[in-house]
Design an enzyme around this catalytic site. Sequence first.
Site: not given
Length: 509
Positions: A266-268, A270-271
């Site tokens: 998920s994007k999370r 990556g962040d």
Amino acid sequence: MTQNTVRVRFAPSPTGPLHMGGVRTALFNYLFAKNNNGVFILRVEDTDQKRYEEGAEQYIIDSLKWCGIEIEEGVNEGGNYGPYRQSERKEIYQKYIDILVKNGSAYYAFDTPSELETMRKNLKVQKRSNQQYNAETRSVMRNSLTLSSDEVNKLIESGHPYVIRFNMPENETIEVIDKIRGKVVFNTSILDDKVLFKSDGMPTYHLANIVDDHLMEITHVIRGEEWLPSLPLHVLLYKAFAWEDTMPEFSHLPLLLKPNGKGKLSKRDGDKMGFPVFPLEWINSDNEISQGYRENGYFPEAFVNLLALLGWNPGTEKEIYSMNELINDFSLEKVGKSGSKFDPDKAKWFNQQYLRQYSDNELAIQFDSLLKKKNINCDLEKTEKICSLVKERLVFIKDFWEQTSFFYVAPNEYDAKVVRKRWKANSPIFLKEIIQKLNNINEFISPNIENEIKKHILDNSYSMGQVLNVLRLVIVGASKGPHLFDILEVLGKNESIIRIENGIKNIKK
Ligand code: GLU
């Protein structure tokens, strides 16, 4: 066009930036199409107006372009099967939903949100595990199966909101061959009467998707695993339209997993871990920025290469594939069933491999424009030499300055930690001796410099580590950089001596 031309489509919904998993789906469709001399189509599935996001369609197009995935038929390219944007195909879906209502495969349902809620609550009270609108519950709801045709017509004419649902058969077994998973079996008893059409005149994903795949003569559907639960409904829709003979073959791609393998990437993730999950940077309506591979300095070829190997396993040791090689070698049979873990370090490794494929001259040309922006003028030959020295240390082009700035700008400060550890009272003495030695060298090239300095160190029984570390400190300003004597050669005799003199003058403990 012959009947058996392979035609595949990438059918994203423009609801936001395209996740790298989506790009992989597009890529596998493209590779499959090209491997089979087929056609790759971009169809924009924008029937869900509530989730539509401005700019997302253009983002998808730009992303595919950046990756080198060429669209043959699509919203901008046109083609014989258009329009390719579903919101422009409304009348088509109306015609096809009428066919299903007429042949009994679909029915009108007039239940209000609160009636639906009551149904769910009642089923919950009865402790039914399944609280769906289905073969069991439809008989007690307000729909065209329970109401008279007069009542139905009246409701429609009065503008009462309705949906059109699929009449899911009770307890039927559906078997489908998935090219990646083999035989998949479903029982309809766990499926609900999915909404196919809404009174705003818009179809839902399921209806539009099947109608379009049929009309666009799609031969193979290659999409993410999250669509597998929709497969039995889709197969039943093909049956309901009597289109089984031309039903496409299905392949459901495995998920992209988090680096630890636990759940969907998920994007999370990556962040948290500092890597992008989107091909290009995306700024949403709240001005929040999501990182992109492009902006992070990845080569599109490296991004495509790393995506291809997430799920596709050619079964050899080869890891570096150009787009053409991927097209030649790709097959759906070599796509695995289980999820593929994304490894951010491996992603960097791919970029590094691509960077190393550039010649020193090609890299120097790129770096030169970077230097010009910094108002640094240096002849290309020297930058080329510098490239040859640092190339192995670079992951991204943008790392270049960080690795090489000392070649172009003399240090004006010195790493305090190194000074503390290495600078001794006698450091100026042997640095002065080194200046003399450098002055004596006629051909100022790395091996000559190395011989001369090392001989001096040995002759005087100095410590090799001590002298060379101090020399690097005054030349570079820190304890980094490639082979010290190579640096001296590039700097040249004069500049090297000036730096040593400055070090002697400026370094104080
Ligand atoms: N519009 C769907 C999506 O957003 C397409 C799924 C399919 O390929 O059938 O992924």
